[in-house]
Design a protein around this motif. Structure first.
Motif, PDB file in Angstrom:
ATOM      1  N   ILE A 176       4.798  -0.472   2.879  1.00 10.02           N
ATOM      2  CA  ILE A 176       4.483   0.861   2.361  1.00 10.02           C
ATOM      3  C   ILE A 176       5.427   1.124   1.194  1.00 10.02           C
ATOM      4  O   ILE A 176       6.645   0.966   1.316  1.00 10.02           O
ATOM      5  N   VAL A 177       4.862   1.496   0.065  1.00 11.58           N
ATOM      6  CA  VAL A 177       5.650   1.800  -1.127  1.00 11.58           C
ATOM      7  C   VAL A 177       5.280   3.192  -1.636  1.00 11.58           C
ATOM      8  O   VAL A 177       4.185   3.693  -1.373  1.00 11.58           O
ATOM      9  N   TRP A 178       6.199   3.800  -2.335  1.00  8.44           N
ATOM     10  CA  TRP A 178       5.959   5.141  -2.885  1.00  8.44           C
ATOM     11  C   TRP A 178       5.966   5.134  -4.402  1.00  8.44           C
ATOM     12  O   TRP A 178       5.791   6.180  -5.030  1.00  8.44           O
ATOM     13  N   MET A 223       0.833  -1.201   0.000  1.00 14.30           N
ATOM     14  CA  MET A 223       0.000   0.000   0.000  1.00 14.30           C
ATOM     15  C   MET A 223       0.869   1.252   0.000  1.00 14.30           C
ATOM     16  O   MET A 223       2.080   1.173   0.180  1.00 14.30           O
ATOM     17  N   THR A 224       0.227   2.372  -0.197  1.00 16.62           N
ATOM     18  CA  THR A 224       0.899   3.651  -0.148  1.00 16.62           C
ATOM     19  C   THR A 224       0.097   4.576   0.747  1.00 16.62           C
ATOM     20  O   THR A 224      -0.929   4.177   1.306  1.00 16.62           O
ATOM     21  N   LEU A 225       0.546   5.788   0.873  1.00 17.97           N
ATOM     22  CA  LEU A 225      -0.169   6.825   1.605  1.00 17.97           C
ATOM     23  C   LEU A 225      -0.396   7.986   0.645  1.00 17.97           C
ATOM     24  O   LEU A 225       0.232   8.049  -0.419  1.00 17.97           O
ATOM     25  N   THR A 226      -1.265   8.903   1.006  1.00 16.40           N
ATOM     26  CA  THR A 226      -1.566  10.007   0.098  1.00 16.40           C
ATOM     27  C   THR A 226      -0.357  10.907  -0.115  1.00 16.40           C
ATOM     28  O   THR A 226      -0.236  11.539  -1.152  1.00 16.40           O
ATOM     29  N   ALA A 227       0.546  10.960   0.868  1.00 10.74           N
ATOM     30  CA  ALA A 227       1.760  11.778   0.749  1.00 10.74           C
ATOM     31  C   ALA A 227       2.802  11.245   1.724  1.00 10.74           C
ATOM     32  O   ALA A 227       2.454  10.719   2.781  1.00 10.74           O
TER      33      ALA A 227
END
Length: 108
Positions: A86-88, A52-56
């Motif tokens: 967590i991936v970007w 998953m990622t995060l919005t920023a």
């Protein structure tokens, strides 16, 4: 992690339901509909892998959100453990949101 297609198919609806109860604290839409979940895999030992990622990168929930995801997934009957990465890349953008999320946020 090597995905087990049968276990992934069996558990994915339960995993999606659990992820749909996790919300980004800054946006009133669940993380699944926001498009923050890139991959859901289940291996032969019923360990779930979430990419998953995060919005920023500076998201205030960067520490708490992955822990909440891991705990929600690990609590599902039939899941032995959960690993959250967590991936970007690729970076998140609004195009990853579902139509449901866009409607909730008034983006149509």
């Amino acid at each position: 992690m090597t995905s087990d297609p049968e276990k992934t198919a069996a558990l994915k609806p339960l995993i999606v339901a659990a992820l749909s109860k996790v919300f980004d604290p800054e946006i009133p839409v669940n993380i699944y509909e926001l498009g923050l979940i890139y991959d859901i895999l289940v291996d032969a030992a019923s360990v779930v892998g979430i990419r998953m990622t995060l919005t920023a990168p500076g998201c205030p929930a960067a520490q708490s959100l992955p822990v909440e995801v891991k705990n929600k997934i690990a609590a599902i009957d039939g899941v032995t453990d959960a690993v959250v990465d967590i991936v970007w890349d690729p970076p998140w953008d609004r195009d990853r949101m579902s139509d449901v999320a866009k409607l909730q946020l008034g983006m149509f």
